[in-house]
Write an enzyme that holds these catalytic residues in place. Structure first.
Site, PDB file in Angstrom:
ATOM      1  N   THR A 106       0.498  -1.245  -0.122  1.00 16.35           N
ATOM      2  CA  THR A 106       0.030  -0.328   0.335  1.00 16.35           C
ATOM      3  C   THR A 106       1.110   1.125   0.113  1.00 16.35           C
ATOM      4  OG1 THR A 106      -1.482  -1.160   1.008  1.00 16.35           O
ATOM      5  CG2 THR A 106      -2.231   1.514   1.725  1.00 16.35           C
TER       6      THR A 106
ATOM      7  N   SER B   8       1.764  -7.582  -0.645  1.00 14.80           N
ATOM      8  CA  SER B   8       2.675  -8.514   0.000  1.00 14.80           C
ATOM      9  C   SER B   8       2.162  -9.379   0.535  1.00 14.80           C
ATOM     10  CB  SER B   8       2.452  -7.736   1.318  1.00 14.80           C
ATOM     11  OG  SER B   8       1.766  -7.375   2.188  1.00 14.80           O
TER      12      SER B   8
ATOM     13  N   THR C  33       1.134  -3.982   4.187  1.00 13.81           N
ATOM     14  CA  THR C  33       1.208  -4.310   5.485  1.00 13.81           C
ATOM     15  C   THR C  33       0.237  -5.535   5.844  1.00 13.81           C
ATOM     16  OG1 THR C  33      -1.294  -3.297   5.909  1.00 13.81           O
ATOM     17  CG2 THR C  33       0.553  -1.575   5.719  1.00 13.81           C
TER      18      THR C  33
HETATM   19  N1  ASP Z   1      -2.705  -4.615   0.439  1.00 14.14           N
HETATM   20  C1  ASP Z   1      -1.539  -4.033   1.117  1.00 14.14           C
HETATM   21  C2  ASP Z   1      -0.215  -4.815   0.930  1.00 14.14           C
HETATM   22  O1  ASP Z   1       0.680  -5.448   0.067  1.00 14.14           O
HETATM   23  C3  ASP Z   1      -2.403  -3.851   2.116  1.00 14.14           C
HETATM   24  C4  ASP Z   1      -0.714  -3.453   2.892  1.00 14.14           C
HETATM   25  O2  ASP Z   1       0.172  -2.778   2.689  1.00 14.14           O
HETATM   26  O3  ASP Z   1      -1.268  -2.329   3.354  1.00 14.14           O
HETATM   27  O4  ASP Z   1       0.007  -6.109   1.976  1.00 14.14           O
END
Ligand code: ASP
Length: 328
Positions: free
Chosen positions: A13, A62, A95
């Site tokens: 994100t 991620s 995250t």
């Molecule tokens: N979709 C995101 C990730 O790559 C979630 C985030 O990064 O907050 O994990």
């Protein structure tokens, strides 16, 4: 002179481009994440609080991180740390799996410079995005004088957390990263980093990065009322060398799951008991001991899985693995 900080972009994100400032939920729909170099330019932080060396690595969500990405990331950190002028490394990460990557790195990296993993809860393009603030706080921690901070830390929302304790505890809030019952290691207030405690760490950094290229299959079985052990038997069938049970509160599964775990142990699979609580130790019961189930200490299931996979990759036997979980 400004501290020299390497910024490794993996996507997530923090690097995501949504459809506009109010696209705060479904921004993954654009599938657009920018590279580290473009990201650093866009934040406007270059040359302000650090001389940032942007290192392109991945631009993925991620949830898509693989074991081989982990191996490449650990090798990259080792290579970057060879620069004698470097003060620290910041990794920008999604995250979703951030706590797993940070924990994994904490188990395999023993570098001269601190490694700080950060991310953001709102996309780069979102209204009041936490991107810049989190990056700036992570840089502050990574730039701390040697000896004041060591190893791998997680920094979001002006808090410094231990990779062992931290977990993502909310899908959306800016303070989603918490260390339940343990609390943060410290705080970043403007330019000041105030560490209130040390990493509760241990014999953790005892694994070599080459093990990451041969991590065996380790699965997690999540307990719920009526769980019949079919998932556990399927994991064994699929070739799992280890199974982590994310059990009920004190640290146990349903009777049917326990039967399946006993069968798994007798077929040579190493079983570690964790819980689905998200905090607290799994009780190391006399019964579990008698059937060969290892208690996962205070590690949540996803972190117990990583530690177990590393132990198995190294060829550790049952007792050694038990010792590592109890002493870690
Ligand atoms: N979709 C995101 C990730 O790559 C979630 C985030 O990064 O907050 O994990």
């Amino acid at each position: 002179m400004l501290p020299k900080i390497a910024y490794v972009g993996t996507g997530g994100t923090i690097a995501s481009i949504g459809k506009g400032p109010f696209d705060l939920l479904d921004y993954n729909a654009t599938d657009e994440r920018i590279e580290a170099k473009a990201f650093i330019e866009r934040t406007g932080l270059q040359g302000t609080i650090a001389d940032i060396v942007a290192v392109n690595f991945r631009q993925i969500d991620s949830t898509a991180i693989t074991l081989s990405d982990w191996a490449d990331l650990a090798d990259l950190c080792k290579e970057l740390a060879r620069d004698p002028d470097l003060n620290g490394i910041v990794i920008g990460h999604g995250t979703a799996s951030l706590e797993e990557t940070a924990w994994l790195l904490s188990l395999v990296l023993d570098l001269e410079v601190p490694v700080v993993v950060t991310g953001s809860m709102r996309p780069l393009t979102g209204i009041s995005s936490d991107t810049q603030a989190n990056l700036a706080a992570a840089i502050r921690v990574a730039a701390m004088p040697r000896g004041e901070i060591a190893g791998v830390s997680v920094v979001l929302n002006d808090e410094v957390h231990s990779p062992r304790a931290v977990t993502k505890s909310h899908t959306l809030r800016l303070n989603a990263f918490q260390s339940p019952w343990f609390g943060p290691l410290g705080f970043v207030d403007g330019p000041n980093v105030n560490l209130v405690r040390r990493h509760r760490s241990v014999s953790e950094r005892c694994f070599t990065t080459n093990l990451l290229r041969r991590l065996p299959r380790v699965d997690i079985a999540y307990s719920y009322v009526g769980a019949d052990g079919v998932a556990i038997r399927a994991f064994v069938e699929a070739g799992a060398k280890g199974i982590v049970s994310a059990g009920f509160g004190p640290g146990n599964g349903t009777p049917a799951e326990v039967n399946a775990l006993v069968d798994a142990v007798s077929s040579g699979v190493i079983v570690v008991q964790s819980t689905r609580m998200g905090a607290g130790v799994a009780v190391d019961s006399a019964y579990h001991k008698s059937i060969g189930i290892i208690a996962g200490n205070d590690l949540n299931a996803q972190k117990a899985r990583i530690l177990l996979a590393l132990c198995l990759a190294r060829g550790d036997g049952h007792q050694q693995i038990a010792d590592i979980f109890y002493s870690a």
